[in-house]
Design an enzyme around this catalytic site. Structure first.
Site, PDB file in Angstrom:
ATOM      1  N   PRO A  53       0.815  -1.225   0.000  1.00 42.50           N
ATOM      2  CG  PRO A  53      -0.290  -1.238   2.062  1.00 42.50           C
ATOM      3  CD  PRO A  53       0.560  -2.073   1.168  1.00 42.50           C
TER       4      PRO A  53
ATOM      5  CD  GLU B  69       0.702  -6.329  11.098  1.00 40.14           C
ATOM      6  OE1 GLU B  69       0.500  -5.112  10.963  1.00 40.14           O
ATOM      7  OE2 GLU B  69      -0.204  -7.180  11.033  1.00 40.14           O
TER       8      GLU B  69
ATOM      9  NE  ARG C 152      -8.395  -6.001 -20.460  1.00 36.89           N
ATOM     10  CZ  ARG C 152      -8.515  -4.838 -21.088  1.00 36.89           C
ATOM     11  NH1 ARG C 152      -7.613  -3.880 -20.893  1.00 36.89           N
ATOM     12  NH2 ARG C 152      -9.504  -4.615 -21.921  1.00 36.89           N
TER      13      ARG C 152
ATOM     14  CG  ASP D 238      -9.147  -1.000 -22.539  1.00 38.00           C
ATOM     15  OD1 ASP D 238     -10.120  -1.549 -23.073  1.00 38.00           O
ATOM     16  OD2 ASP D 238      -8.085  -1.581 -22.256  1.00 38.00           O
TER      17      ASP D 238
HETATM   18  N1  ADE Z   1      -0.835  -5.053  -0.083  1.00 39.78           N
HETATM   19  C1  ADE Z   1      -1.715  -4.658   0.852  1.00 39.78           C
HETATM   20  N2  ADE Z   1      -2.473  -3.653   0.417  1.00 39.78           N
HETATM   21  C2  ADE Z   1      -2.068  -3.387  -0.865  1.00 39.78           C
HETATM   22  C3  ADE Z   1      -2.464  -2.443  -1.843  1.00 39.78           C
HETATM   23  N3  ADE Z   1      -3.430  -1.556  -1.636  1.00 39.78           N
HETATM   24  N4  ADE Z   1      -1.818  -2.468  -3.020  1.00 39.78           N
HETATM   25  C4  ADE Z   1      -0.809  -3.333  -3.244  1.00 39.78           C
HETATM   26  N5  ADE Z   1      -0.407  -4.237  -2.351  1.00 39.78           N
HETATM   27  C5  ADE Z   1      -1.021  -4.272  -1.161  1.00 39.78           C
END
Ligand code: ADE
Length: 248
Positions: free
Chosen positions: A94, A121, A159, A174
């Site tokens: 994230p 974590e 794709r 797209d």
């Molecule tokens: N791992 C946990 N959350 C994620 C996300 N939003 N994007 C990529 N990998 C992740």
């Protein structure tokens, strides 16, 4: 294209890659997707992949050694002579750079990519600093691991590869590739429960249809994702169409 995915849960990848467009692309050898269990690269008897965080705190951290060894064994397998400078090694997290259609096009140009799925974590910082070449997030929310994110990345990239979709032209239309959302689409029947398909689409007049589609792409983008219009390539007439809508 060759895609290698490092994960603690290779079984998660079985069903998405065994159906539809994906299966066809694999069968036709347009892409090969290999999953590798990070646990197979541990050297201790307990096959330990994670450990407590230095400094304390809840949650386990993925250890660096198995991840480094997995990537290095892959590189030495394939690039014993040529070197692997242009090989993207991507960590799904994230904290990464936001995955957009622009990034899918960028990744689709490589012959080989490696994806590392984080879990628990987090991942030892040395993996980020000294192994991966890029970090990717699929959105501002936290998944329980990088696996679902890796599937999203792989799907969106594959794709785009030549020959994967039936018609070569379709990825170019797209949503997001043009910088705009896609126009509304209809199929038969021409009238359903009293709701008719717009007349212009039945007219056979290709110029009129193209004009209608372009206008709807613009109007739909204005309505749903107006911030995308700042980057879209619009003619003066199209900008006037938008100004007219904004005023009405
Ligand atoms: N791992 C946990 N959350 C994620 C996300 N939003 N994007 C990529 N990998 C992740």
């Amino acid at each position: 294209m060759r895609i290698d995915i490092l994960t603690l849960f290779p079984e998660m990848f079985q069903s998405p890659f065994s159906v539809g467009i994906f299966k066809r692309a694999i069968d036709q050898k347009l892409v090969s997707v290999n999953t590798h269990n990070i646990r197979d690269y541990t050297r201790d008897t307990h096959h330990t992949v994670d450990d407590y965080a230095y400094g304390g705190g809840a949650g386990m951290i993925l250890k660096p050694e198995p991840i480094f060894e997995a990537v290095e064994s892959m590189k030495s397998d394939i690039y014993s002579k040529e070197g692997a400078d242009a090989l993207p090694i991507l960590l799904l997290t994230p904290q990464g750079r936001l995955f957009t259609q622009e990034v899918t096009h960028e990744l689709s140009r490589y012959r080989h990519i490696i994806l590392i799925c984080g879990r628990y974590e987090g991942v030892d910082e040395r993996v980020r600093q000294h192994l991966v070449t890029d970090e990717i997030s699929i959105g501002d929310y936290v998944l329980s691991g990088g696996e679902l994110a890796a599937m999203v990345v792989v799907d969106a990239v594959v794709r785009l590869l030549p020959g994967v979709l039936g018609s070569e032209a379709s990825p170019l239309d797209d949503s997001h590739t043009t910088g705009l959302l896609e126009y509304p689409q209809y199929t038969r029947p021409a009238a359903y429960r009293g709701w008719s398909v717009p007349q212009v689409l039945l007219s056979g007049n290709h110029a009129q249809i193209a004009k209608w589609r372009r206008e709807w792409s613009i109007l739909r983008t204005l309505e749903r994702r107006p911030e995308l219009l700042d980057k879209a390539n619009l003619s003066l007439e199209e900008k006037q169409l938008i100004d007219g809508r904004k005023q009405s």
